[in-house]
Scaffold this motif. Structure first.
Motif, short mmCIF file in Angstrom:
data_model
loop_
_atom_site.label_atom_id
_atom_site.label_comp_id
_atom_site.label_asym_id
_atom_site.label_seq_id
_atom_site.Cartn_x
_atom_site.Cartn_y
_atom_site.Cartn_z
N SER A 224 0.81 -1.21 -0.10
CA SER A 224 -0.07 -0.02 -0.11
C SER A 224 0.91 1.31 0.21
O SER A 224 1.77 1.27 0.74
N LEU A 225 0.32 2.20 -0.83
CA LEU A 225 1.30 3.47 -0.81
C LEU A 225 1.32 4.24 0.27
O LEU A 225 1.98 4.85 1.16
N LYS A 226 -0.23 4.23 0.98
CA LYS A 226 -0.46 4.95 2.20
C LYS A 226 0.59 4.39 3.35
O LYS A 226 0.98 5.09 4.13
N GLU A 227 0.33 2.97 3.58
CA GLU A 227 1.32 2.23 4.52
C GLU A 227 2.82 2.64 4.15
O GLU A 227 3.50 2.94 5.14
N THR A 228 3.30 2.48 2.95
CA THR A 228 4.65 2.75 2.69
C THR A 228 4.98 4.48 3.09
O THR A 228 6.09 4.61 3.48
N TRP A 229 4.24 5.24 2.94
CA TRP A 229 4.27 6.58 3.22
C TRP A 229 3.76 6.72 4.83
O TRP A 229 3.71 8.10 5.03
N GLN A 230 3.64 6.03 5.65
CA GLN A 230 3.32 6.22 7.08
C GLN A 230 4.30 7.27 7.59
O GLN A 230 3.66 8.14 8.41
N ALA A 231 5.60 7.00 7.55
CA ALA A 231 6.60 7.85 8.21
C ALA A 231 6.86 9.14 7.25
O ALA A 231 7.93 10.14 7.56
N GLY A 232 6.20 9.52 6.30
CA GLY A 232 6.50 10.65 5.43
C GLY A 232 6.44 10.01 3.78
O GLY A 232 6.83 8.88 3.89
N PRO A 233 6.20 10.80 2.84
CA PRO A 233 6.22 10.62 1.76
C PRO A 233 7.62 10.37 1.11
O PRO A 233 8.60 11.08 1.54
N ARG A 234 7.74 9.25 0.37
CA ARG A 234 9.00 8.87 -0.11
C ARG A 234 8.94 8.88 -1.76
O ARG A 234 8.08 8.06 -2.14
N THR A 235 9.39 9.64 -2.49
CA THR A 235 9.44 9.71 -3.99
C THR A 235 10.93 9.77 -4.37
O THR A 235 11.66 10.18 -3.54
N TYR A 236 11.10 9.60 -5.70
CA TYR A 236 11.98 10.02 -6.61
C TYR A 236 11.73 11.21 -7.34
O TYR A 236 10.85 10.94 -8.25
N LEU A 237 12.25 12.59 -7.27
CA LEU A 237 11.98 13.36 -7.96
C LEU A 237 10.51 14.15 -7.55
O LEU A 237 10.04 15.07 -8.31
N GLY A 238 9.59 13.41 -6.88
CA GLY A 238 8.33 13.81 -6.77
C GLY A 238 7.62 13.23 -7.83
O GLY A 238 6.26 13.62 -8.04
N LEU A 239 8.09 12.18 -8.54
CA LEU A 239 7.46 11.79 -9.84
C LEU A 239 7.06 10.42 -9.71
O LEU A 239 6.22 9.81 -10.33
N GLY A 240 7.89 9.65 -9.14
CA GLY A 240 7.53 8.22 -8.78
C GLY A 240 8.00 7.74 -7.55
O GLY A 240 8.73 8.54 -6.72
N SER A 241 7.40 6.57 -7.10
CA SER A 241 7.87 5.93 -5.83
C SER A 241 8.22 4.26 -6.01
O SER A 241 7.56 3.78 -6.77
N ALA A 242 9.37 4.02 -5.38
CA ALA A 242 9.78 2.74 -5.49
C ALA A 242 8.78 1.89 -5.11
O ALA A 242 8.08 1.89 -4.05
N GLY A 243 8.76 0.63 -5.76
CA GLY A 243 7.80 -0.36 -5.74
C GLY A 243 6.36 0.00 -6.16
O GLY A 243 5.36 -0.86 -6.16
N PHE A 244 6.36 1.09 -6.96
CA PHE A 244 4.94 1.24 -7.84
C PHE A 244 5.33 1.67 -9.27
O PHE A 244 5.39 2.97 -9.86
N PRO A 245 5.37 0.57 -10.09
CA PRO A 245 5.70 0.83 -11.36
C PRO A 245 4.77 1.45 -12.24
O PRO A 245 3.62 1.44 -11.99
N ASN A 246 5.36 2.36 -13.17
CA ASN A 246 4.40 3.00 -14.21
C ASN A 246 3.46 4.03 -13.51
O ASN A 246 2.30 4.23 -14.11
N LEU A 247 3.57 4.33 -12.09
CA LEU A 247 2.85 5.10 -11.38
C LEU A 247 3.39 6.58 -11.59
O LEU A 247 4.94 6.49 -11.03
N PHE A 248 2.94 7.71 -11.89
CA PHE A 248 3.58 8.87 -11.85
C PHE A 248 2.65 9.90 -11.39
O PHE A 248 1.48 9.84 -11.29
N MET A 249 3.47 10.81 -10.85
CA MET A 249 2.66 11.76 -9.85
C MET A 249 2.78 13.39 -10.39
O MET A 249 4.09 13.49 -10.50
N ILE A 250 2.16 14.03 -10.79
CA ILE A 250 2.25 15.51 -10.99
C ILE A 250 2.27 16.29 -9.85
O ILE A 250 1.36 16.37 -9.00
#
Length: 562
Positions: A427-453
């Motif tokens: 779960s993204l929510k559980e993964t981010w429980q201690a704070g959001p973790r992204t690379y460049l604010g664009l993607g998150s490890a463990g979530f392929p082909n998911l992009f955030m604007i």
């Protein structure tokens, strides 16, 4: 920067009896394809531009939007006095020169109806609505590793699969109410600034209580005060606010901007906030008191937040330098507000700029009116909402209408409110429980082909949002075009690159004063939310350089595979 971004009703709002009042519109019952190349969530400025870009790449894309029309922030953001705090000629798309030339802005800082008209013009011009499903919220998105596709489910129990999922749902689109008992007991009218009735609210001869003095409160308070018989504002933390000096645009300045748009757009891309200003070269501590005051006065009169924040090169990094701005603004507030106690209560005690600053029209002047009252909740804590109004530690206030201008679960709420599950059902929510973790604010490890604007870890809310939106959309669509050209199917941030980026974002923030305020930048307005500074504070221009370098290096930090 923009006015507080709003969006579909959060589960909290729905559960507390604050329905999302929108006109009926088509889309929820339309026949949907079972599979598309891309699912886009949100039909604001980001979602519309994404759809346009993917169409140009020959890809099938479907947009899901909770509202009945396009506009995102400016569809929902209908509270009295709602305006953007970036000038209209800069708060607009740059991707189509013809679009720049044909739309005619009327005001320096346009109102919500004018910005919504612009969004609708864009939708009409590019025929976007035929691929947008309105009145439909996304409830879940699960990654299927076997098929390398996302299964996206809606509130109407529809399901669509897509190779790519792009979350364009906004940084400030999950509204919240104050954590006090009795909210559902009040017998009068109740409204949240993020869910304003589309036919407006009549405050004539009404006793109104308003909770919250962030951007939506600062903008709406003068307008409500002009109608209400009595207005009582409940303030937990005061905001720094500057007069907008709004006016009609002059023909000459419109003509000049349209003639020089390309150079201006490039300057926006290279600037710190997405709003070009001269680079400050001096400390606030190395000039005389008289010169410093003159510079602050010029910024105050300019009607520009960025002019104040960039008046000296150390306002955001030196407490001593920031204190000079703080004292100057306090003096300005004390000179405007007649009642000394009210004036003192309106003076913030945190560093200037570390919580979202505001632009206003006669905000401080409004408190000089006899029928407008300020309740300082630091001295007089809010206890509960009652059938008749609001009870504090001192007394009960009776109202006909209560307005909640109480903000959002910023930057993460719109993402974690959807049941997003990546590899192995994580779960993204559980993964981010201690704070959001992204690379460049664009993607998150463990979530392929998911992009955030404009996701956490990017400049986002510290910038002109349209500039940041366009940069993210261009980067994401270029990355997907690269995958297709190489015969690849998936793209995913590596844990190592993500960890390094999160550390870098934190390191940059640590050199600023931002972490010293209990702001929604830090998640401090949501009980239980991790206290992490979420935006990237090095600026739009520097961030763009990093993203461009990552792309030029074959999308370093991402795993690209077939």
């Amino acid at each position: 920067m923009s006015a507080a971004e709003t969006g579909p009703a959060s589960p909290e709002v729905a559960a507390r009896g604050l329905p999302d009042e929108v006109p009926d519109g088509g889309g929820a019952d339309r026949s949907l394809p079972t599979a598309v190349d891309v699912v886009i969530v949100g039909a604001g400025f980001a979602g519309m531009y994404l759809l346009h870009r993917f169409r140009g790449m020959g890809m099938s894309a479907l947009v899901f939007e909770a509202g009945t029309d396009v506009g995102g922030t400016w569809y929902w953001n209908r509270y009295p006095g709602a305006r953007v705090d970036v000038e209209s000629l800069s708060y607009s798309y740059s991707f189509d020169p013809d679009l720049e030339q044909e739309f005619e802005w009327r005001e320096r800082y346009p109102t919500q109806p004018e910005i919504l008209a612009y969004a609708r013009h864009v939708a009409d011009r590019f025929d976007l609505r035929r691929d947008i499903v309105f009145r439909t919220r996304i409830t879940a998105a699960h990654w299927d590793a076997d098929d390398a596709r996302w299964t996206v489910r809606t509130e109407h129990e529809n399901a669509v699969t897509a190779q790519y999922l792009v979350m364009a749902s906004g940084c400030l689109s999950a509204s919240k109410l104050p954590e006090i008992p009795g909210i559902d007991t009040f017998k009068g009218e109740t409204h949240h600034t993020a869910h304003w009735p589309h036919d407006g609210v009549d405050f004539t001869d009404k006793r109104v209580g308003l909770i919250g003095t962030g951007s939506s409160g600062v903008q709406s308070i003068p307008v409500i005060a002009a109608q209400a018989d009595e207005l009582t504002v409940f303030q937990r933390t005061p905001a720094y606010s500057l007069p907008a000096r709004n006016r009609a645009l002059r023909t000459a300045e419109i003509t000049d901007m349209k003639a020089n748009y390309r150079a201006w757009r490039q300057a926006q891309k290279e600037s710190g906030f997405g709003v070009p200003t001269p680079t400050a070269t001096r400390s606030a501590l190395e000039v005389s008191d008289a010169e410093r005051s003159a510079i602050f006065e010029q910024a105050w009169e300019s009607g520009s937040l960025v002019n104040l924040l960039t008046s000296f090169n150390d306002i955001s990094t030196s407490q001593e330098a920031n204190d000079t701005a703080k004292r100057w603004i306090h003096d300005k507030i004390m000179s405007i507000v007649k009642d000394p106690q009210t004036a003192q209560d309106l003076c913030p005690d945190y560093p200037v700029g570390t919580k979202r600053p505001c632009l206003d029209t006669d905000y401080y002047e409004t408190y000089n009116q006899d029928h407008v009252h300020l309740v300082n909740l630091q001295r007089e804590p809010l206890i509960e909402v009652t059938e008749r109004g609001i009870r504090t530690a001192a007394r009960e206030y009776e109202f006909d209408i209560i307005v909640y201008a109480t903000g959002f679960d910023a930057m993460t709420g719109a993402l974690t409110n959807v049941d997003i599950r990546g590899r192995d059902g994580v779960s993204l929510k559980e993964t981010w429980q201690a704070g959001p973790r992204t690379y460049l604010g664009l993607g998150s490890a463990g979530f392929p082909n998911l992009f955030m604007i404009t996701g956490p870890g990017s400049p986002s809310v510290l910038s002109n949002m349209v500039v940041s939106i366009e940069q993210h959309v261009d980067w994401v669509t270029d990355a997907i075009a690269h995958l297709r050209a190489q015969g690849l199917t998936t793209m995913e941030a590596t844990p190592e690159a993500q960890d390094a980026w999160v550390d870098h974002v934190n390191e940059i923030a640590s050199h600023t004063l931002y972490p010293r305020a209990n702001s929604w930048y830090m998640g401090a307005n949501v009980p239980g939310k991790a206290r992490v500074f979420m935006p990237y504070a090095a600026g739009v221009g520097e961030y763009r350089k990093v993203c461009d370098r990552v792309a030029a290096d074959g999308y370093d930090g991402f795993v690209l595979s077939a």
